[in-house]
Design an enzyme around this catalytic site. Structure first.
Site, PDB file in Angstrom:
ATOM      1  N   PRO A  24     107.787 -32.827  16.820  1.00 63.22           N
ATOM      2  CA  PRO A  24     108.988 -33.154  17.473  1.00 63.22           C
ATOM      3  C   PRO A  24     110.143 -33.052  16.736  1.00 63.22           C
ATOM      4  CG  PRO A  24     107.284 -34.828  17.415  1.00 63.22           C
ATOM      5  CD  PRO A  24     107.035 -33.961  16.146  1.00 63.22           C
ATOM      6  N   GLU A  25     111.059 -32.400  17.361  1.00 72.09           N
ATOM      7  CA  GLU A  25     112.223 -32.267  16.720  1.00 72.09           C
ATOM      8  C   GLU A  25     113.287 -33.114  17.699  1.00 72.09           C
ATOM      9  OE1 GLU A  25     113.690 -28.034  15.866  1.00 72.09           O
ATOM     10  OE2 GLU A  25     111.552 -27.460  15.789  1.00 72.09           O
ATOM     11  N   ARG A  79      97.402 -35.396  13.300  1.00 72.27           N
ATOM     12  CA  ARG A  79      97.606 -35.171  11.792  1.00 72.27           C
ATOM     13  C   ARG A  79      98.055 -35.934  10.870  1.00 72.27           C
ATOM     14  NH1 ARG A  79     100.779 -29.400  10.621  1.00 72.27           N
ATOM     15  NH2 ARG A  79     100.080 -29.381   8.452  1.00 72.27           N
ATOM     16  N   ARG A  90     128.815 -24.959   0.152  1.00 76.25           N
ATOM     17  CA  ARG A  90     127.349 -24.600   0.040  1.00 76.25           C
ATOM     18  C   ARG A  90     127.063 -23.109  -0.219  1.00 76.25           C
ATOM     19  NH1 ARG A  90     124.272 -29.785   0.712  1.00 76.25           N
ATOM     20  NH2 ARG A  90     125.576 -31.109   1.783  1.00 76.25           N
TER      21      ARG A  90
END
Length: 265
Positions: free
Chosen positions: A2-3, A111, A150
DNA sequence: AACAGCCCCTGGGTGC
DNA sequence: TGCACCCAGGGGCTGT
């Protein structure tokens, strides 16, 4: 699995049934939560859920009394659902909260990468997260400024939860395709217009995914329809929906990465 | 700061 | 059928 969109969908689905309920019992077959199972069994019963929200990929349940907060992270295979105690036995439901309406809140996770935290101060966990990508804090100007500082590859950077909260492997690939950006591009190589495109791509794909109930792949997350609208994720070797080129798969930051070599530069 | 490698877990699919 | 192997949406930790 799930995001952000799948967690958001879960919150919206469960909120009407969960908010206002008092926890009456706890069953735990899994010990890697915080705090210990014994403490959770002692601390949860009697508390009432007074609010339910999402922050990044965390579900946030505010409990009363004593202002405790329950955080749930679904990991890769976690699901949160309600059921009658005698309905649909689920061997993966290792954490089950009984509620005062006679139903159960089940945390099912084949999991076992998911985690639950009962905290006095949720900032100890949530404080590490970057801005919400669908909030005002995540502006194109902010993103442009951050990217310039970055040099990391853009895909692993936008998946970094301390940089932006909620983006995982699927939506990182999808946002970059929508923005026309090659996933290995150094963050500081993006021109301002490209940073704008990335900002737009992230917001557009997350909003579209929420609108369609999230992405259902395999058996992990039921009910979503976004998997039919994915443009690159899982489409290795198939034609790009924009230009017809074959979608490529590479490994970047130890995660499979899908992109169109023609549309994404 | 960034990155690779390893770990936590289990299930499904594939090829032999 | 069995078995080895690869793959998977997450993220924490360690050493370089």
């Amino acid at each position: 699995m799930p995001e952000l969109p799948e967690v958001e969908t879960t919150v919206r689905r469960l909120r009407p049934e969960i908010v206002g309920r008092t926890i009456t019992g706890v069953r735990l077959d899994w010990s890697r939560h915080t705090p210990t199972p014994a403490e959770l069994r002692s601390l949860l019963p009697g508390r009432t859920v007074v609010g339910m929200a999402r922050r990044g990929k965390y579900l946030v349940l505010d409990l009363e009394p004593a202002g405790r907060t329950l955080l749930i992270h679904l990991g890769m295979s976690g699901r949160l659902l309600t059921a009658a105690p005698d309905a649909d036995p689920d061997k993966y439901a290792h954490t089950v909260l009984s509620m005062d309406n006679g139903r159960q809140l089940r945390f099912s996770d084949a999991r076992k990468f998911g985690r639950l935290y009962l905290l006095a101060d949720p900032r100890t966990v949530l404080g590490r997260l970057g801005p919400e990508p669908l909030s005002d804090a995540f502006s194109a100007g902010w993103l442009t400024e951050q990217l310039a500082r970055r040099r990391r590859a853009i895909k692993p950077l936008i998946m970094e939860q301390s940089f932006i909260a909620g983006i995982g492997n699927i939506y990182a690939d999808e946002a970059l395709h929508r923005a026309g950006l090659e996933p290995r591009r150094p963050a500081n190589s993006l021109a301002p217009a490209e940073a704008d495109a990335l900002h737009g791509g992230i917001q557009a794909v997350l909003a579209e995914a929420i609108e369609h109930g999230g992405t259902s792949l395999d058996w992990v997350y039921p009910g979503g329809k976004m998997q039919m609208r994915l443009r690159v994720y899982g489409r290795t070797g198939r034609p790009c929906l924009a230009c017809g080129s074959s979608i490529e798969r590479i490994v970047l930051g130890q995660r499979s990465t899908h992109f169109c070599p023609c549309c994404q530069r």
